[in-house]
Design a protein around this motif. Structure first.
Motif, PDB file in Angstrom:
ATOM      1  N   PRO A 114       0.925  -1.086  -0.104  1.00 51.79           N
ATOM      2  CA  PRO A 114       0.025  -0.027   0.092  1.00 51.79           C
ATOM      3  C   PRO A 114       0.938   1.242  -0.010  1.00 51.79           C
ATOM      4  O   PRO A 114       0.842   2.116   0.952  1.00 51.79           O
ATOM      5  CB  PRO A 114      -0.987  -0.158   1.115  1.00 51.79           C
ATOM      6  N   GLY A 115       1.659   1.292  -0.884  1.00 50.89           N
ATOM      7  CA  GLY A 115       2.397   2.792  -1.023  1.00 50.89           C
ATOM      8  C   GLY A 115       1.358   3.806  -1.908  1.00 50.89           C
ATOM      9  O   GLY A 115      -0.034   3.747  -1.578  1.00 50.89           O
ATOM     10  N   ALA A 116       1.767   4.744  -2.504  1.00 50.52           N
ATOM     11  CA  ALA A 116       0.879   5.866  -3.050  1.00 50.52           C
ATOM     12  C   ALA A 116      -0.063   5.203  -3.971  1.00 50.52           C
ATOM     13  O   ALA A 116      -1.319   5.479  -4.083  1.00 50.52           O
ATOM     14  CB  ALA A 116       1.776   6.978  -3.744  1.00 50.52           C
ATOM     15  N   MET A 117       0.628   4.593  -5.053  1.00 50.79           N
ATOM     16  CA  MET A 117      -0.451   3.950  -6.006  1.00 50.79           C
ATOM     17  C   MET A 117      -1.227   2.792  -5.432  1.00 50.79           C
ATOM     18  O   MET A 117      -2.522   2.685  -5.725  1.00 50.79           O
ATOM     19  CB  MET A 117       0.324   3.434  -7.165  1.00 50.79           C
ATOM     20  N   GLY A 118      -0.638   1.927  -4.670  1.00 54.00           N
ATOM     21  CA  GLY A 118      -1.486   0.911  -4.194  1.00 54.00           C
ATOM     22  C   GLY A 118      -2.530   1.275  -3.375  1.00 54.00           C
ATOM     23  O   GLY A 118      -3.946   0.653  -3.476  1.00 54.00           O
ATOM     24  N   SER A 119      -2.462   2.132  -2.385  1.00 52.82           N
ATOM     25  CA  SER A 119      -3.484   2.596  -1.459  1.00 52.82           C
ATOM     26  C   SER A 119      -4.485   3.443  -2.094  1.00 52.82           C
ATOM     27  O   SER A 119      -5.696   3.220  -2.066  1.00 52.82           O
ATOM     28  CB  SER A 119      -2.796   3.617  -0.385  1.00 52.82           C
TER      29      SER A 119
ATOM     30  N   GLY B 182     -17.302  -1.033  -3.122  1.00 50.65           N
ATOM     31  CA  GLY B 182     -17.890  -2.120  -2.418  1.00 50.65           C
ATOM     32  C   GLY B 182     -17.012  -3.183  -1.986  1.00 50.65           C
ATOM     33  O   GLY B 182     -17.627  -4.219  -1.407  1.00 50.65           O
ATOM     34  N   ALA B 183     -15.831  -3.230  -2.444  1.00 51.08           N
ATOM     35  CA  ALA B 183     -14.863  -4.406  -2.052  1.00 51.08           C
ATOM     36  C   ALA B 183     -14.522  -4.221  -0.645  1.00 51.08           C
ATOM     37  O   ALA B 183     -14.185  -3.063  -0.169  1.00 51.08           O
ATOM     38  CB  ALA B 183     -14.033  -4.530  -3.121  1.00 51.08           C
ATOM     39  N   ARG B 184     -14.102  -5.333  -0.166  1.00 45.41           N
ATOM     40  CA  ARG B 184     -13.263  -5.140   1.213  1.00 45.41           C
ATOM     41  C   ARG B 184     -11.903  -5.447   0.605  1.00 45.41           C
ATOM     42  O   ARG B 184     -11.581  -6.231   0.039  1.00 45.41           O
ATOM     43  CB  ARG B 184     -13.665  -6.348   2.360  1.00 45.41           C
ATOM     44  N   VAL B 185     -11.009  -4.428   1.165  1.00 47.94           N
ATOM     45  CA  VAL B 185      -9.542  -4.148   0.769  1.00 47.94           C
ATOM     46  C   VAL B 185      -8.872  -4.441   1.859  1.00 47.94           C
ATOM     47  O   VAL B 185      -8.793  -3.386   2.880  1.00 47.94           O
ATOM     48  CB  VAL B 185      -9.270  -3.202   0.027  1.00 47.94           C
ATOM     49  N   VAL B 186      -7.615  -5.512   2.100  1.00 51.99           N
ATOM     50  CA  VAL B 186      -6.777  -5.716   3.101  1.00 51.99           C
ATOM     51  C   VAL B 186      -5.421  -5.131   2.498  1.00 51.99           C
ATOM     52  O   VAL B 186      -5.200  -5.317   1.405  1.00 51.99           O
ATOM     53  CB  VAL B 186      -6.863  -6.813   3.832  1.00 51.99           C
ATOM     54  N   ALA B 187      -4.592  -4.789   3.290  1.00 51.96           N
ATOM     55  CA  ALA B 187      -3.320  -4.478   2.871  1.00 51.96           C
ATOM     56  C   ALA B 187      -2.268  -4.951   4.065  1.00 51.96           C
ATOM     57  O   ALA B 187      -2.451  -4.606   5.245  1.00 51.96           O
ATOM     58  CB  ALA B 187      -3.096  -3.012   2.632  1.00 51.96           C
TER      59      ALA B 187
ATOM     60  N   GLU C 124       5.967   4.281   8.686  1.00 54.59           N
ATOM     61  CA  GLU C 124       4.590   5.194   9.023  1.00 54.59           C
ATOM     62  C   GLU C 124       3.984   5.976   7.971  1.00 54.59           C
ATOM     63  O   GLU C 124       2.896   5.935   7.975  1.00 54.59           O
ATOM     64  CB  GLU C 124       5.085   6.164  10.155  1.00 54.59           C
ATOM     65  N   ARG C 125       4.791   6.280   6.895  1.00 53.46           N
ATOM     66  CA  ARG C 125       4.424   7.034   6.020  1.00 53.46           C
ATOM     67  C   ARG C 125       3.431   6.191   5.009  1.00 53.46           C
ATOM     68  O   ARG C 125       2.309   6.348   4.759  1.00 53.46           O
ATOM     69  CB  ARG C 125       5.482   7.436   4.839  1.00 53.46           C
ATOM     70  N   THR C 126       3.958   4.770   4.921  1.00 60.44           N
ATOM     71  CA  THR C 126       3.091   3.783   4.137  1.00 60.44           C
ATOM     72  C   THR C 126       1.824   3.566   4.839  1.00 60.44           C
ATOM     73  O   THR C 126       0.603   3.548   4.498  1.00 60.44           O
ATOM     74  CB  THR C 126       3.790   2.508   4.158  1.00 60.44           C
ATOM     75  N   ARG C 127       1.970   3.286   6.262  1.00 60.65           N
ATOM     76  CA  ARG C 127       0.724   3.422   7.298  1.00 60.65           C
ATOM     77  C   ARG C 127      -0.256   4.318   6.834  1.00 60.65           C
ATOM     78  O   ARG C 127      -1.584   4.172   7.055  1.00 60.65           O
ATOM     79  CB  ARG C 127       1.119   3.188   8.585  1.00 60.65           C
ATOM     80  N   ALA C 128       0.414   5.506   6.725  1.00 62.11           N
ATOM     81  CA  ALA C 128      -0.623   6.739   6.484  1.00 62.11           C
ATOM     82  C   ALA C 128      -1.125   6.897   5.071  1.00 62.11           C
ATOM     83  O   ALA C 128      -2.468   6.982   5.027  1.00 62.11           O
ATOM     84  CB  ALA C 128       0.272   7.973   6.877  1.00 62.11           C
ATOM     85  N   LEU C 129      -0.346   6.622   4.205  1.00 61.18           N
ATOM     86  CA  LEU C 129      -0.870   6.447   2.760  1.00 61.18           C
ATOM     87  C   LEU C 129      -2.020   5.460   2.761  1.00 61.18           C
ATOM     88  O   LEU C 129      -3.053   5.494   2.079  1.00 61.18           O
ATOM     89  CB  LEU C 129       0.222   5.776   1.789  1.00 61.18           C
ATOM     90  N   ALA C 130      -2.095   4.195   3.569  1.00 59.67           N
ATOM     91  CA  ALA C 130      -3.020   3.330   3.546  1.00 59.67           C
ATOM     92  C   ALA C 130      -4.321   3.388   4.379  1.00 59.67           C
ATOM     93  O   ALA C 130      -5.196   2.609   4.527  1.00 59.67           O
ATOM     94  CB  ALA C 130      -2.370   1.895   3.869  1.00 59.67           C
ATOM     95  N   ASP C 131      -4.526   4.918   4.800  1.00 66.14           N
ATOM     96  CA  ASP C 131      -5.699   5.029   5.562  1.00 66.14           C
ATOM     97  C   ASP C 131      -7.000   4.818   4.738  1.00 66.14           C
ATOM     98  O   ASP C 131      -7.014   4.794   3.458  1.00 66.14           O
ATOM     99  CB  ASP C 131      -5.644   6.440   5.864  1.00 66.14           C
TER     100      ASP C 131
ATOM    101  N   ALA D 141      -7.770 -13.375   0.821  1.00 70.53           N
ATOM    102  CA  ALA D 141      -8.171 -12.618  -0.485  1.00 70.53           C
ATOM    103  C   ALA D 141      -8.618 -13.685  -1.506  1.00 70.53           C
ATOM    104  O   ALA D 141      -8.205 -14.758  -1.706  1.00 70.53           O
ATOM    105  CB  ALA D 141      -7.119 -11.975  -0.908  1.00 70.53           C
ATOM    106  N   ASP D 142      -9.412 -13.219  -2.278  1.00 70.12           N
ATOM    107  CA  ASP D 142      -9.868 -13.897  -3.551  1.00 70.12           C
ATOM    108  C   ASP D 142      -8.913 -13.271  -4.749  1.00 70.12           C
ATOM    109  O   ASP D 142      -8.749 -14.071  -5.735  1.00 70.12           O
ATOM    110  CB  ASP D 142     -11.318 -13.415  -3.718  1.00 70.12           C
ATOM    111  N   ILE D 143      -8.671 -11.973  -4.507  1.00 70.15           N
ATOM    112  CA  ILE D 143      -7.787 -11.210  -5.345  1.00 70.15           C
ATOM    113  C   ILE D 143      -6.507 -10.724  -4.798  1.00 70.15           C
ATOM    114  O   ILE D 143      -6.682 -10.136  -3.833  1.00 70.15           O
ATOM    115  CB  ILE D 143      -8.460 -10.236  -6.257  1.00 70.15           C
ATOM    116  N   VAL D 144      -5.362 -10.912  -5.214  1.00 74.74           N
ATOM    117  CA  VAL D 144      -4.182 -10.046  -4.649  1.00 74.74           C
ATOM    118  C   VAL D 144      -3.687  -9.327  -5.947  1.00 74.74           C
ATOM    119  O   VAL D 144      -3.416  -9.699  -7.064  1.00 74.74           O
ATOM    120  CB  VAL D 144      -3.276 -11.116  -4.410  1.00 74.74           C
ATOM    121  N   LEU D 145      -3.346  -7.956  -5.518  1.00 74.41           N
ATOM    122  CA  LEU D 145      -3.051  -7.050  -6.525  1.00 74.41           C
ATOM    123  C   LEU D 145      -1.320  -6.699  -5.984  1.00 74.41           C
ATOM    124  O   LEU D 145      -1.319  -6.185  -4.889  1.00 74.41           O
ATOM    125  CB  LEU D 145      -3.644  -5.874  -6.455  1.00 74.41           C
ATOM    126  N   SER D 146      -0.450  -7.247  -6.936  1.00 72.04           N
ATOM    127  CA  SER D 146       1.080  -6.700  -6.637  1.00 72.04           C
ATOM    128  C   SER D 146       1.212  -5.335  -7.174  1.00 72.04           C
ATOM    129  O   SER D 146       1.318  -5.067  -8.452  1.00 72.04           O
ATOM    130  CB  SER D 146       1.837  -7.702  -7.004  1.00 72.04           C
TER     131      SER D 146
END
Length: 293
Positions: free
Chosen positions: A7-12, A22-27, A34-41, A56-61
């Protein structure tokens, strides 16, 4: 459920859009800053890759290109540990040859090839500025995920088609940034930067008008661009073209990555606008002062 790695800038930004759809998204944020955690808000954060992949049913790399193969191997291990068989979409800036290695690293997990064109899809607007190109037999499953700020397009062709497109578009977008950087640096050293930009303005109005912010933002991502230029060089070599042009572009971005601007985050770089100051920050000499003087 969708898992984002990482969950960087693009992933988040991708993840938040899928949440809105409507999806549930986990990271997974294990070992991340801490920057990455903040981006993943806005995403559900977990502290293990096993936990994210296993649910997960789908994993995005979405990782730097130099990490794509290793991350694929880690996803396979996490899936095996939990008995999960998620669909994996590699959305990284890699060559078709590297994508083939990603597929091997995933073992028996199904792979969708994806390439992102544009910035992180942050602000809702009338026309999507970010496109996600997808290829492979199960590409339609990724394209079907609702996202209000992302335009998904399924390409005809096998896995590797979307990566080939990414290597072609990125060679222009990021190659042009490197070209402007080299050219403007030489012009500034010679004392003709203003005249150069005045001459180029009618042909490249967007680039010249936003030169400082464009180069600063590019510089903040230079460490990623180094590997990406080498992936482009490999793609062009596989097409029977000389790879030296983008091998040289990698050298340009290596120098940028070592500069003060290369140490900035994209958020910090967004506040930099003075083109002359940006070029000076790369450690180049002022006009009339040759290197070593």
């Amino acid at each position: 459920m969708v898992a984002i790695v990482s969950p960087g800038a693009m992933g988040s930004a991708l993840g938040r859009g899928y949440v809105e759809g409507g999806a549930r998204v986990v990271a997974c944020v294990a070992g991340r800053s801490e920057r990455t955690r903040a981006l993943a808000d806005g995403l559900d954060l977990v502290d293990s890759l096993d936990g994210a992949v296993g649910a997960a049913d789908i994993v995005l790399s979405v990782v730097p290109p130099g990490e794509a193969v290793a991350v694929a191997g880690a996803i396979r291990q996490s899936a095996a540990a939990s008995g999960a068989t998620p669909l994996v979409a590699d959305l990284n800036a890699v060559s078709p040859a590297t994508l083939a290695r990603v597929g091997q690293a995933l073992g028996g997990l199904d792979l969708v090839d994806g390439s992102i064109s544009g910035p992180p899809p942050q602000a809702a607007s009338g026309r999507a500025r970010t496109r996600l190109y997808l290829s492979g037999p199960r590409a339609g499953e990724i394209a079907a995920l609702a996202h209000s700020r992302l335009e998904s397009r399924v390409l005809a062709g096998p896995v590797g088609t979307a990566s080939a497109l990414k290597m072609s578009t990125a060679s222009v977008y990021k190659g042009l940034a490197a070209l402007f950087l080299q050219a403007t640096a030489a012009a500034q050293q010679a004392g003709v930067l203003d005249v150069m930009l005045d001459d180029l303005g009618p042909t490249f109005p967007a680039q010249v008008d936003g030169l400082g912010s464009w180069l600063a933002l590019s510089a903040s991502k230079a460490d990623r661009y180094v590997a990406e230029m080498r992936e482009i060089a490999a793609t062009q070599a596989a097409a029977g073209l000389p790879p030296e042009l983008f091998e040289a572009m990698a050298v340009v971005w290596e120098r940028v990555a070592r500069s003060p601007l290369g140490a900035l985050t994209p958020e910090q770089a967004a506040g930099v606008a003075d083109a002359a100051a940006v070029i000076r920050a790369f450690g180049l000499p002022a006009a009339g002062h040759p290197p070593g003087a």
